[in-house]
Design an enzyme around this catalytic site. Sequence first.
Site, PDB file in Angstrom:
ATOM      1  N   ASP A 181       0.818  -1.212   0.000  1.00 14.37           N
ATOM      2  CA  ASP A 181       0.000   0.000   0.000  1.00 14.37           C
ATOM      3  C   ASP A 181       0.853   1.263   0.000  1.00 14.37           C
ATOM      4  OD1 ASP A 181      -2.011  -1.827   0.120  1.00 14.37           O
ATOM      5  OD2 ASP A 181      -2.585  -1.413   2.200  1.00 14.37           O
ATOM      6  N   GLY A 182       1.986   1.216   0.709  1.00 10.76           N
ATOM      7  CA  GLY A 182       2.859   2.390   0.752  1.00 10.76           C
ATOM      8  C   GLY A 182       3.413   2.757  -0.602  1.00 10.76           C
ATOM      9  N   ASN A 274      -5.039   8.314   2.033  1.00 15.30           N
ATOM     10  CA  ASN A 274      -5.574   7.682   3.245  1.00 15.30           C
ATOM     11  C   ASN A 274      -6.145   8.693   4.230  1.00 15.30           C
ATOM     12  OD1 ASN A 274      -5.360   4.981   2.698  1.00 15.30           O
ATOM     13  ND2 ASN A 274      -3.439   4.689   3.769  1.00 15.30           N
ATOM     14  N   GLU A 275      -5.272   9.458   4.865  1.00 12.62           N
ATOM     15  CA  GLU A 275      -5.751  10.345   5.912  1.00 12.62           C
ATOM     16  C   GLU A 275      -4.770  11.458   6.232  1.00 12.62           C
ATOM     17  OE1 GLU A 275      -2.961   7.805   7.239  1.00 12.62           O
ATOM     18  OE2 GLU A 275      -4.929   6.834   7.306  1.00 12.62           O
ATOM     19  N   ASP A 304      -5.677  13.008  22.090  1.00 13.85           N
ATOM     20  CA  ASP A 304      -4.372  12.751  21.475  1.00 13.85           C
ATOM     21  C   ASP A 304      -4.306  13.267  20.049  1.00 13.85           C
ATOM     22  OD1 ASP A 304      -3.455  11.616  23.759  1.00 13.85           O
ATOM     23  OD2 ASP A 304      -3.540   9.540  23.062  1.00 13.85           O
ATOM     24  N   THR A 315     -10.042   1.937   6.305  1.00 12.90           N
ATOM     25  CA  THR A 315      -9.553   0.612   6.705  1.00 12.90           C
ATOM     26  C   THR A 315      -8.126   0.678   7.226  1.00 12.90           C
ATOM     27  OG1 THR A 315      -8.921   0.215   4.393  1.00 12.90           O
ATOM     28  CG2 THR A 315     -11.054  -0.645   5.126  1.00 12.90           C
ATOM     29  N   ALA A 316      -7.605   1.885   7.417  1.00  7.78           N
ATOM     30  CA  ALA A 316      -6.233   2.057   7.897  1.00  7.78           C
ATOM     31  C   ALA A 316      -6.254   2.592   9.333  1.00  7.78           C
ATOM     32  CB  ALA A 316      -5.472   2.980   6.944  1.00  7.78           C
ATOM     33  N   TYR A 317      -5.612   3.721   9.566  1.00  5.11           N
ATOM     34  CA  TYR A 317      -5.508   4.291  10.912  1.00  5.11           C
ATOM     35  C   TYR A 317      -6.903   4.551  11.501  1.00  5.11           C
ATOM     36  CZ  TYR A 317      -3.335   7.222  14.576  1.00  5.11           C
ATOM     37  OH  TYR A 317      -2.898   7.748  15.765  1.00  5.11           O
ATOM     38  N   ALA A 318      -7.830   5.018  10.672  1.00  6.47           N
ATOM     39  CA  ALA A 318      -9.178   5.328  11.161  1.00  6.47           C
ATOM     40  C   ALA A 318      -9.856   4.094  11.746  1.00  6.47           C
ATOM     41  CB  ALA A 318     -10.017   5.917  10.038  1.00  6.47           C
TER      42      ALA A 318
END
Length: 453
Positions: A181-182, A274-275, A304, A315-318
């Site tokens: 993905d990166g 992504n975000e 934070d 579907t990642a950090y979120a």
Amino acid sequence: MADSDSCDKMLPDDSSAAQSVDMRKPSGIHRRRGADRQWKSKSLYGVNPSTQLGPKAALCQDATLSAVDISFNSCWHALLTYQCYVFTVSTIQDPSSQKLKWCKAPINALVIRKPGDREVDKVYKEVIELLVSKNLRLYVEEKTVDDMELSAQCVSMLTQYNGERDNLSDKVDFIVTLGGDGTLIHASSLFQNSVPPILAFNMGSLGFLTPFDVDGMGSAVDKALAGEMSLTLRTRLKCVIGQKNESDCVPHIKDLENGQTHKSSRLASYSVVNEVVIDRGPSPYLCHIELYVDRRHITSVQGDGLIISTPTGSTAYAAAAGASMMHPSVPAILVVPVCAHSLSFRPIVLPAGVEITIMVSPDARNTAWAAFDGRCRTELKHGDSLRITTSIYPLPSLCKRGQLEDWFGSLAECLNWNVRKSQKALDLELHSNTTTTNSSASLDSLADELTLT
């Protein structure tokens, strides 16, 4: 959290400048009453994504259209009268029917590979030789082919580039990525505006966004060059950082071209797959920031940090922060708190096209830090603003099987979504006997109690 008066607070801006954007009346529109009212150029489903994908690819326009978009500034198919406005109804294409179409045969391809992996390096050479055999001229990153034994024909078809220095926007027709993905996100970062179609082969750790296997590389390349594949238009976010209210010269950042400085060299612009993450950085104090939507104050965020995510990033950090996972074709923006100091602050979903503004609270004990797809980490000081909206330039990712099949396949294979052992079936004969015995015992016990009474 938001108080009772929070929705009455507005961001300060230049009123004359604010009227020049998002308040325009398209030519040919008639108004019956209320001449003092202003025209708002927003649509029900947010911005309409650009259907031009790089110099030579486009989204195939299917004759079958399944959704209706009541839009104030789109192509006019029918006229409706509502109060003082005459506005239009236009249609948007069913996402499942989105296909790749080549306006002209592709000539130039960009090949990006994950660094520091010997297996990837081996496949990298095979991809270069395959694409050269298709008469494609290739752009490759500097020094990635220096130690590679290639034929004279391959070498003559290669052009090395530097991602930080060279602009590939109008040079590349087609992108092939080898990695995870990166690697796909890195490819997106090279194109701040229109992005060519991306054929992503999974050679990374997770591969949620990379559906193709290298074993079927030849067949996948042939289908992509023939335009026989469907597309997923992954929404990207457009982000602009302004210092000390300098971004007020642009009332809505959709009118600021990515990479354009617009009256100030200190306006920084990014496109995100992504975000965007706003956090407290190295400070031990709470991240204390103010959240605005379309220049109206919504709430104060204490915790934070805060995640502003695309459906692809859901579907990642979120997801790790408690947000719902959304299909990438859903037109939306997710706002997700990170360890908020309020149990009632839950993730929310906003319609695509709204402008979100983040500012450090005047009462904050420290500054905040922003990261864009995990990169370009930037400090937000008091008075700075981070403005985010939906970009009109999506990331066109080629599908292996289809939009839904690829997405649900990634959920199952990469995230083990809803994977558990199945409940054992009942032995119906044994269950029937057990139920009868238990019922008889209960009735006998009840009769005994009544007798004693």
